[in-house]
Design a protein around this motif. Structure first.
Motif, PDB file in Angstrom:
ATOM      1  N   ARG A   1       0.630   4.078  -2.789  1.00  0.00           N
ATOM      2  CA  ARG A   1       0.031   5.334  -2.338  1.00  0.00           C
ATOM      3  C   ARG A   1       1.084   6.212  -1.663  1.00  0.00           C
ATOM      4  NH1 ARG A   1      -3.243   1.156  -1.879  1.00  0.00           N
ATOM      5  NH2 ARG A   1      -5.368   1.309  -2.640  1.00  0.00           N
TER       6      ARG A   1
ATOM      7  N   SER B   1       0.793   9.020   1.316  1.00  0.00           N
ATOM      8  CA  SER B   1      -0.332   8.817   2.234  1.00  0.00           C
ATOM      9  C   SER B   1       0.186   8.738   3.660  1.00  0.00           C
ATOM     10  CB  SER B   1      -1.072   7.516   1.908  1.00  0.00           C
ATOM     11  OG  SER B   1      -1.679   7.596   0.645  1.00  0.00           O
ATOM     12  N   ASP B   2      -0.622   9.214   4.580  1.00  0.00           N
ATOM     13  CA  ASP B   2      -0.213   9.105   5.983  1.00  0.00           C
ATOM     14  C   ASP B   2      -0.532   7.709   6.517  1.00  0.00           C
ATOM     15  OD1 ASP B   2      -2.926   9.011   6.755  1.00  0.00           O
ATOM     16  OD2 ASP B   2      -2.995  11.116   7.300  1.00  0.00           O
TER      17      ASP B   2
ATOM     18  N   HIS C   1      -2.492   6.591   8.824  1.00  0.00           N
ATOM     19  CA  HIS C   1      -3.914   6.261   8.994  1.00  0.00           C
ATOM     20  C   HIS C   1      -4.527   5.857   7.661  1.00  0.00           C
ATOM     21  CE1 HIS C   1      -8.241   6.974   9.563  1.00  0.00           C
ATOM     22  NE2 HIS C   1      -7.998   6.559  10.799  1.00  0.00           N
ATOM     23  N   GLN C   2      -4.250   6.607   6.609  1.00  0.00           N
ATOM     24  CA  GLN C   2      -4.783   6.277   5.288  1.00  0.00           C
ATOM     25  C   GLN C   2      -4.269   4.923   4.817  1.00  0.00           C
ATOM     26  OE1 GLN C   2      -3.356   9.835   3.356  1.00  0.00           O
ATOM     27  NE2 GLN C   2      -5.442  10.621   3.093  1.00  0.00           N
ATOM     28  N   LEU C   3      -2.982   4.667   5.035  1.00  0.00           N
ATOM     29  CA  LEU C   3      -2.413   3.384   4.635  1.00  0.00           C
ATOM     30  C   LEU C   3      -3.062   2.236   5.380  1.00  0.00           C
ATOM     31  CD1 LEU C   3       1.385   4.234   4.370  1.00  0.00           C
ATOM     32  CD2 LEU C   3      -0.162   3.661   2.500  1.00  0.00           C
TER      33      LEU C   3
ATOM     34  N   SER D   1       0.832  -1.206   0.000  1.00  0.00           N
ATOM     35  CA  SER D   1       0.000   0.000   0.000  1.00  0.00           C
ATOM     36  C   SER D   1       0.864   1.254   0.000  1.00  0.00           C
ATOM     37  CB  SER D   1      -0.936   0.033   1.214  1.00  0.00           C
ATOM     38  OG  SER D   1      -1.914  -0.964   1.124  1.00  0.00           O
TER      39      SER D   1
ATOM     40  N   VAL E   1      -6.079   2.117   6.756  1.00  0.00           N
ATOM     41  CA  VAL E   1      -7.470   1.923   6.330  1.00  0.00           C
ATOM     42  C   VAL E   1      -7.535   1.286   4.950  1.00  0.00           C
ATOM     43  CG1 VAL E   1      -9.605   3.122   5.699  1.00  0.00           C
ATOM     44  CG2 VAL E   1      -8.416   3.721   7.815  1.00  0.00           C
ATOM     45  N   THR E   2      -6.747   1.781   4.004  1.00  0.00           N
ATOM     46  CA  THR E   2      -6.798   1.199   2.659  1.00  0.00           C
ATOM     47  C   THR E   2      -6.308  -0.243   2.657  1.00  0.00           C
ATOM     48  OG1 THR E   2      -4.655   2.181   2.097  1.00  0.00           O
ATOM     49  CG2 THR E   2      -6.617   3.399   1.437  1.00  0.00           C
TER      50      THR E   2
END
Length: 89
Positions: free
Chosen positions: A44, A47-48, A50-52, A40, A54-55
């Motif tokens: 991405r 991306s921070d 948290h975003q990593l 991820s 969640v994705t």
């Protein structure tokens, strides 16, 4: 007896109480999650954490749903085959 295991994901440490019987499964799960997080991160960039997280979690959920659907389809095919063979007898 359970042991406390500490794992680090995206720079954050997490503690888990793991029974001896779950040790191998826990190790495999943490390795898989780390691998997926790395993938991820590559896809991405920027991306921070948290975003990593969640994705990556969503991607793992999609994979789990697909595997469950494939398992259900295989079970239906097996059930149909068993019923077909039973009707022949």
């Amino acid at each position: 007896m359970s042991n406390v295991r500490v794992v680090s994901f995206l720079g954050q440490d997490y503690s888990f109480r793991i029974s001896e019987s779950e040790e191998l499964l826990f190790q495999q799960a943490t390795e898989l999650l780390q691998q997926k997080l790395n993938e991820s991160r590559e896809q991405r960039a920027g991306s921070d954490a948290h975003q990593l997280l969640v994705t990556t979690a969503l991607a793992l959920c999609v994979s789990q749903i697909q595997q469950n659907e494939q398992l259900q389809q295989a079970e239906h095919r097996l059930t149909a085959l068993v019923a077909q063979f039973q009707s022949v007898d």
